[in-house]
Design a protein around this motif. Structure first.
Motif, mmCIF file in Angstrom:
data_model
loop_
_atom_site.group_PDB
_atom_site.id
_atom_site.type_symbol
_atom_site.label_atom_id
_atom_site.label_comp_id
_atom_site.label_asym_id
_atom_site.label_seq_id
_atom_site.Cartn_x
_atom_site.Cartn_y
_atom_site.Cartn_z
ATOM 1 N N GLY A 51 -1.807 17.030 -1.670
ATOM 2 C CA GLY A 51 -0.697 17.771 -1.196
ATOM 3 C C GLY A 51 0.150 16.582 -0.232
ATOM 4 O O GLY A 51 1.278 16.508 -0.178
ATOM 5 N N HIS A 52 -0.853 15.708 0.628
ATOM 6 C CA HIS A 52 -0.062 14.599 1.075
ATOM 7 C C HIS A 52 0.822 13.685 0.219
ATOM 8 O O HIS A 52 2.142 13.315 1.177
ATOM 9 C CB HIS A 52 -1.292 13.491 1.715
ATOM 10 C CG HIS A 52 -0.825 12.473 2.491
ATOM 11 N ND1 HIS A 52 -0.151 12.466 3.559
ATOM 12 C CD2 HIS A 52 -1.112 11.255 2.210
ATOM 13 C CE1 HIS A 52 0.226 11.441 4.075
ATOM 14 N NE2 HIS A 52 -0.452 10.519 3.352
ATOM 15 N N LEU A 53 0.465 13.307 -0.851
ATOM 16 C CA LEU A 53 1.452 12.108 -1.488
ATOM 17 C C LEU A 53 2.600 12.933 -1.959
ATOM 18 O O LEU A 53 3.694 12.152 -1.332
ATOM 19 C CB LEU A 53 0.816 12.044 -2.931
ATOM 20 C CG LEU A 53 -0.477 11.042 -2.649
ATOM 21 C CD1 LEU A 53 -1.393 10.692 -4.160
ATOM 22 C CD2 LEU A 53 0.014 9.674 -2.255
ATOM 23 N N GLU A 143 5.393 2.775 -2.719
ATOM 24 C CA GLU A 143 4.182 2.124 -2.469
ATOM 25 C C GLU A 143 3.139 2.809 -1.629
ATOM 26 O O GLU A 143 2.022 2.463 -1.761
ATOM 27 C CB GLU A 143 4.495 0.619 -1.659
ATOM 28 C CG GLU A 143 5.332 -0.302 -2.258
ATOM 29 C CD GLU A 143 5.356 -1.643 -1.765
ATOM 30 O OE1 GLU A 143 4.531 -1.868 -0.785
ATOM 31 O OE2 GLU A 143 5.762 -2.772 -2.493
ATOM 32 N N HIS A 144 3.479 3.872 -1.214
ATOM 33 C CA HIS A 144 2.501 4.694 -0.346
ATOM 34 C C HIS A 144 1.556 5.370 -1.369
ATOM 35 O O HIS A 144 0.332 5.345 -0.989
ATOM 36 C CB HIS A 144 3.150 5.594 0.472
ATOM 37 C CG HIS A 144 2.219 6.917 1.211
ATOM 38 N ND1 HIS A 144 2.151 7.904 0.615
ATOM 39 C CD2 HIS A 144 1.645 6.933 2.443
ATOM 40 C CE1 HIS A 144 1.383 8.720 1.489
ATOM 41 N NE2 HIS A 144 1.126 7.913 2.260
ATOM 42 N N GLU A 145 2.203 5.940 -2.331
ATOM 43 C CA GLU A 145 1.350 6.698 -3.342
ATOM 44 C C GLU A 145 0.109 5.685 -3.919
ATOM 45 O O GLU A 145 -1.096 6.103 -3.986
ATOM 46 C CB GLU A 145 2.250 7.176 -4.561
ATOM 47 C CG GLU A 145 1.417 8.129 -5.518
ATOM 48 C CD GLU A 145 1.957 9.344 -5.671
ATOM 49 O OE1 GLU A 145 2.949 9.472 -5.261
ATOM 50 O OE2 GLU A 145 1.332 10.063 -6.627
ATOM 51 N N MET A 147 -1.170 3.106 -2.557
ATOM 52 C CA MET A 147 -2.138 2.834 -1.578
ATOM 53 C C MET A 147 -3.412 4.093 -1.749
ATOM 54 O O MET A 147 -4.470 3.674 -1.421
ATOM 55 C CB MET A 147 -1.515 2.768 -0.325
ATOM 56 C CG MET A 147 -0.966 1.375 -0.077
ATOM 57 S SD MET A 147 -0.481 1.037 1.656
ATOM 58 C CE MET A 147 0.052 -0.637 1.322
ATOM 59 N N HIS A 148 -2.929 5.145 -1.706
ATOM 60 C CA HIS A 148 -3.758 6.110 -1.735
ATOM 61 C C HIS A 148 -4.426 6.465 -2.792
ATOM 62 O O HIS A 148 -5.420 7.179 -2.857
ATOM 63 C CB HIS A 148 -2.812 7.505 -1.329
ATOM 64 C CG HIS A 148 -2.697 7.893 0.215
ATOM 65 N ND1 HIS A 148 -4.006 7.644 1.301
ATOM 66 C CD2 HIS A 148 -1.869 8.192 0.994
ATOM 67 C CE1 HIS A 148 -3.359 7.873 2.372
ATOM 68 N NE2 HIS A 148 -2.141 7.937 2.121
ATOM 69 N N GLN A 149 -3.859 6.102 -4.064
ATOM 70 C CA GLN A 149 -4.850 6.046 -5.264
ATOM 71 C C GLN A 149 -5.880 5.275 -5.132
ATOM 72 O O GLN A 149 -7.080 5.484 -5.473
ATOM 73 C CB GLN A 149 -3.955 5.426 -6.366
ATOM 74 C CG GLN A 149 -2.983 6.644 -6.699
ATOM 75 C CD GLN A 149 -1.834 6.224 -7.775
ATOM 76 O OE1 GLN A 149 -1.721 4.621 -7.872
ATOM 77 N NE2 GLN A 149 -0.980 7.018 -8.208
HETATM 78 FE FE FE Z 1 -0.782 8.388 3.760
#
Ligand code: FE
Ligand code: AVJ
Length: 443
Positions: A51-53, A143-145, A147-149
């Motif tokens: 959900g966060h992404l 770039e956030h996505e 990082m969470h991968q």
């Molecule tokens: Fe985040």
């Protein structure tokens, strides 16, 4: 000054889609019964990130940036931010009932439509809006996505093997034999440029700006990262029992958790094994040792050496005898699969020294790839730091003296994040990340 016209919308759209497909593959590999589990006690459960992404993308680009409405205000609050509390007690009771995966995925589908429409057609680089100028919010999202991968990769690493679905075509791990003979490289005194200046790169996170020129004295540095073979010597020599090798915080953690070896190691009937993403393997001696900062620093002290500072890392990685600084250790060519072990090339590491085409000018190997590298530099802003308008809390929340800078890249770091100025950070006692280290000494 980049204008709206400089942004290649098609490239942004295909980057976003590529990100989303990779995330989907990651979440699909979790068995339903583990979807709400919290493999790392200090982090949110797995479902939070699905959900966060999309929620972060809507919150950042669509709402904060474009000033448009979102998809679902309640979910966009629920999934707004991750956490990084001091200890497990600080996590609290947390959310008791998360939305179902179906509900999260249908929210995500609606969010994707909005974000894709914005990337394809909205005024996403409006210069008069600091959140959008230069495509800031779009790049922040893109770039956030990945990082969470990486967050998810090291998190899923902790799941039991029966809690995840093995990919159908899985290449055999590259175990290697004995590691190369230990060697060090001499780096003479010179300067290093940390960070970057605005406009120098299409996008950077706030902690990368502005650039910092620093003078670095001569030092020598390990040619290869410290291997499991090296680290086993430390374990066998009683390194975990010798308080004098540890800093106060590290020893406290070691004692409280009764840590006796790196988290990625497991002792099975007296045989050291490596907990790989998909298989338990006899400890690969030529692989880099993945450790916490506390363990890395204790090992370095045991060797009579230290962890490199952020500036020494830069000098070793990007400096040259001629004084010119390179964009990457190997030169100015873009990062690709021949230069290092990153961009999801595999779930586990490869033997140190596997990428001669990625060596720095001093012959130092694997500085970028095969695991982030711990430094002895506390994560702090460069003078002139300003929080980024698209995500003001991104770094500022972590300038607390309790996080260390890591440089380079891991197998789970997307190639888009492989740039000289990028800085990563974690607490010293965080043992979950794909983080290795090397040591330095006085010449
Ligand atoms: Fe985040
Ligand atoms: C930069 C990797 C430390 O995962 O905590 C993602 C990145 N921040 N969403 C983290 C991040 C907010 C961050 N690290």
């Amino acid at each position: 000054m980049p204008t709206a016209l400089d942004l290649d919308r098609e490239a942004l759209v295909s980057w976003y889609s590529r990100n989303r497909r990779r995330s989907e593959t990651i979440f699909d590999s979790v068995r339903p019964e583990a979807y709400e589990s919290r493999p790392i006690p200090l982090r949110n459960p797995i479902c939070f990130y699905e959900g966060h992404l999309p929620a972060f993308s809507v919150n950042t680009l669509v709402k904060r940036g474009l000033g448009e409405g979102g998809v679902d205000a309640e979910l966009e609050t629920l999934f707004e931010r991750g956490i990084d509390p001091e200890d497990e007690e600080a996590v609290g009771g947390g959310q008791s009932a998360w939305p179902s995966r179906i509900a999260i995925r249908s929210y995500a589908a609606a969010a994707d439509r909005k974000v894709l429409a914005a990337l394809a057609g909205a005024d996403i680089a409006a210069e008069e809006n600091p959140v959008l100028a230069g495509g800031l919010a779009a790049y922040t999202v893109l770039e956030h996505e990945p990082m969470h991968q990486e967050t998810l990769a090291y998190m899923l690493h902790r799941l039991r093997y029966d809690q995840k679905i093995r990919p159908a075509a899985l290449a055999a791990a590259r175990i290697g034999g004995e590691p190369p003979v230990r060697a060090s490289a001499h780096v003479p005194a010179g300067h290093a440029t940390l960070g970057a200046d605005p406009g120098e790169i299409p996008f950077g996170w706030d902690n990368e700006f502005p650039s910092q020129r620093v003078e670095v004295g001569a030092f020598d540095i390990d040619v290869d990262s410290v291997t499991n073979r090296d680290f086993l010597e430390f374990v066998d020599a009683g390194g975990y029992e010798d308080e004098t090798l540890w800093d106060e915080e590290g020893w406290e953690w070691r004692a409280a958790r009764e840590v006796r070896h790196p988290l990625f190691w497991e002792l099975h009937r007296g045989v050291w094994m490596w907990r790989g993403m998909w298989d338990l393997l006899p400890l690969p001696m030529a692989w880099p040792a993945y450790t916490s900062h506390a363990e890395a620093a204790a090992f370095a002290r045991w060797r009579g050496r230290r962890l490199p500072t952020e500036a020494q890392f830069h000098r070793a990685a990007y400096g040259t005898p001629e004084g010119v600084e390179r964009a990457q250790p190997w030169g100015d060519a873009p990062p690709d699969a021949t230069r290092g072990h990153f961009d999801f090339a595999a779930a586990d590491p490869v033997p140190v020294g596997s990428f001669p085409r990625g060596s720095s000018a001093w012959g130092v190997r694997d500085l970028v790839g095969n695991g982030w590298e711990w430094t002895s530099t506390v994560f702090a802003p460069f003078p002139g730091f300003e929080p980024m308008p698209s995500y003001p809390q991104y770094s500022a929340d972590f300038f607390d003296g309790n996080h260390w800078v890591l440089k380079g890249a891991s197998p789970a770091t997307a190639k888009e994040l492989v740039r000289r100025s990028l800085r990563n950070w974690f607490r010293g006692n965080y043992p979950y990340v794909y983080a290795k280290f090397r040591t330095v000494g006085s010449p």
